[in-house]
Motif scaffolding. Structure first.
Motif, PDB file in Angstrom:
ATOM      1  N   THR A  25       0.870  -1.141   0.009  1.00 53.17           N
ATOM      2  CA  THR A  25       0.009   0.136  -0.022  1.00 53.17           C
ATOM      3  C   THR A  25       0.951   1.306   0.080  1.00 53.17           C
ATOM      4  N   GLN A  26       0.419   2.069  -0.990  1.00 48.60           N
ATOM      5  CA  GLN A  26       1.429   3.319  -0.988  1.00 48.60           C
ATOM      6  C   GLN A  26       1.484   4.051   0.188  1.00 48.60           C
ATOM      7  N   ALA A  27       2.624   4.734   0.568  1.00 52.34           N
ATOM      8  CA  ALA A  27       2.745   5.589   1.923  1.00 52.34           C
ATOM      9  C   ALA A  27       1.890   6.395   1.927  1.00 52.34           C
ATOM     10  N   ALA A  28       1.576   7.312   0.906  1.00 52.22           N
ATOM     11  CA  ALA A  28       0.963   8.616   1.059  1.00 52.22           C
ATOM     12  C   ALA A  28      -0.665   8.025   1.338  1.00 52.22           C
ATOM     13  N   ARG A  29      -0.991   6.965   0.910  1.00 50.03           N
ATOM     14  CA  ARG A  29      -2.507   6.739   1.202  1.00 50.03           C
ATOM     15  C   ARG A  29      -2.657   6.171   2.598  1.00 50.03           C
ATOM     16  N   VAL A  30      -1.510   5.848   3.246  1.00 50.08           N
ATOM     17  CA  VAL A  30      -1.718   5.111   4.664  1.00 50.08           C
ATOM     18  C   VAL A  30      -1.810   6.251   5.511  1.00 50.08           C
ATOM     19  N   VAL A  31      -1.230   7.371   5.403  1.00 51.99           N
ATOM     20  CA  VAL A  31      -0.966   8.435   6.414  1.00 51.99           C
ATOM     21  C   VAL A  31      -2.241   8.698   7.244  1.00 51.99           C
ATOM     22  N   ARG A  42     -11.436   1.074   3.994  1.00 50.78           N
ATOM     23  CA  ARG A  42     -11.020   0.546   2.657  1.00 50.78           C
ATOM     24  C   ARG A  42      -9.522   0.598   2.309  1.00 50.78           C
ATOM     25  N   LEU A  43      -8.823   0.326   3.337  1.00 50.81           N
ATOM     26  CA  LEU A  43      -7.294   0.448   3.124  1.00 50.81           C
ATOM     27  C   LEU A  43      -6.883  -0.770   2.285  1.00 50.81           C
ATOM     28  N   GLU A  91      13.374   4.978   0.234  1.00 51.04           N
ATOM     29  CA  GLU A  91      13.002   6.172  -0.276  1.00 51.04           C
ATOM     30  C   GLU A  91      13.280   6.593  -1.539  1.00 51.04           C
ATOM     31  N   LEU A  92      14.712   6.286  -1.961  1.00 47.97           N
ATOM     32  CA  LEU A  92      15.084   6.521  -3.418  1.00 47.97           C
ATOM     33  C   LEU A  92      14.273   5.626  -4.397  1.00 47.97           C
ATOM     34  N   GLY A  93      13.675   4.443  -3.926  1.00 51.10           N
ATOM     35  CA  GLY A  93      13.095   3.703  -4.967  1.00 51.10           C
ATOM     36  C   GLY A  93      11.628   4.346  -5.076  1.00 51.10           C
ATOM     37  N   ALA A  94      11.131   4.691  -3.793  1.00 52.27           N
ATOM     38  CA  ALA A  94       9.868   5.060  -4.191  1.00 52.27           C
ATOM     39  C   ALA A  94       9.610   6.523  -4.735  1.00 52.27           C
TER      40      ALA A  94
END
Length: 295
Positions: free
Chosen positions: A46-52, A82-83, A190-193
């Motif tokens: 799950t993408q980090a931004a969506r988790v916040v 709906r995560l 972070e570099l990969g993301a």
DNA sequence: AAAGCGGGGTC
DNA sequence: GACCCAGCTTT
């Protein structure tokens, strides 16, 4: 011992990360290991931004394992909303219960104890060990795997995940110093993301472009079998499972099967999906319908 | 080793 | 549209 070039690689990533890290809330100083564990469960696939926002609400409501364990699993499933992959919520609730019953309400520090928790695999265990406790372990997620594949191995696409290969590869690059190792683990991810992304890498912003084997080779395209294509989601059992779970979350009394039938005209398919949800522990069936699990 | 598991973002 | 995402358990 790391080779000199590996030291250079890590040093550049660490320096870049110090200035380029996104201000993700689970990176704040002095967070509890529980807070890190929760973030790692939510971050799986799950993408980090969506988790916040989910993580913020979760930690405000359940700041300790005991707080979560004191409530029924149904509440964890509702908060998960709906995560996606709601089994993670079930497993996190089970883990909280186990922490209370077997670890004095604390997240254990050892890798073996972490791996014994439901829903904790090679990635999550090392991420908690490294990011929550500062212990020196190689942490390899999909981002790190891609960075290593390109920059070190010189290939466009990383091999499928394999702890037997991924962990030694990261270990060779990992600085000896604890804090540097922590920063390199986080920095490589972070570099990969954010820079060495899957689709369109931003090599002009990359701190290790000068060292990158894939770049030096002229960005050769991927060779060999393509990654297995993901099954179509539209019209899938997975989609129907999600829709059923949505109904169950919204209800606070059992939902009659006849009501769920409105979601799916094919009764065979509906029953197959309901059975799978029950088998997974995500739903319980009773005479008057289906509901979220209490325990 | 491969299948199955959500749902949304991205190109 | 297809691909991707701080993976995991089960078979």
């Amino acid at each position: 011992m790391p080779r000199p070039r590996d030291d250079d690689f890590a040093t550049r990533v660490v320096a870049w990360f110090a200035g380029a890290a996104r201000p993700l809330p689970w990176r704040a100083a002095d967070l509890s290991p529980w807070a890190v564990l929760v973030s790692e469960f939510m971050l799986q696939q799950t993408q980090a931004a969506r988790v916040v926002p989910f993580w913020e609400r979760w930690m405000a409501r359940w700041p300790t394992p005991a707080a979560l364990a004191s409530e029924p699993a149904a509440e964890a499933l509702r908060a998960w909303d709906r995560l996606g992959y709601p089994r993670r919520a079930l497993w996190l609730h089970a883990a909280a219960t186990e922490l209370v019953e077997r670890h004095g309400g604390e997240v254990p520090r050892g890798l073996d104890a972490l791996l014994a928790l439901k829903g904790v695999g090679p990635y999550t265990a090392r991420a908690v060990a490294a990011f929550a406790f500062g212990d020196r372990h190689p942490v390899v997620d999909t981002n790190t795997r891609r960075v290593i594949a390109r920059a070190i191995d010189g290939v466009a696409v990383a091999a499928p995940p394999s702890a037997a290969r991924d962990l030694p590869a990261m270990e060779r690059l990992l600085p000896a110093d604890r804090e540097a190792a922590h920063a390199f683990n986080a920095g490589a991810m972070e570099l990969g993301a954010t820079v060495c992304t899957a689709r369109t890498p931003r090599c002009d912003e990359c701190p290790v472009a000068a060292l990158c084997a894939w770049r030096a080779a002229g960005y050769p395209p991927h060779e060999g079998p393509r990654r297995r294509t993901q099954a179509r989601f539209e019209g899938s059992d997975r989609q129907l499972r999600g829709r059923v779970m949505r109904e169950l979350r919204a209800a606070h009394t059992p939902v009659p099967r006849g009501e769920l039938a409105a979601l799916e005209p094919d009764e065979t398919r509906l029953d197959r999906v309901l059975a799978s949800l029950v088998a997974d522990g995500l739903a319980v069936g009773a005479v008057d319908g289906y509901a979220l699990p209490h325990n």
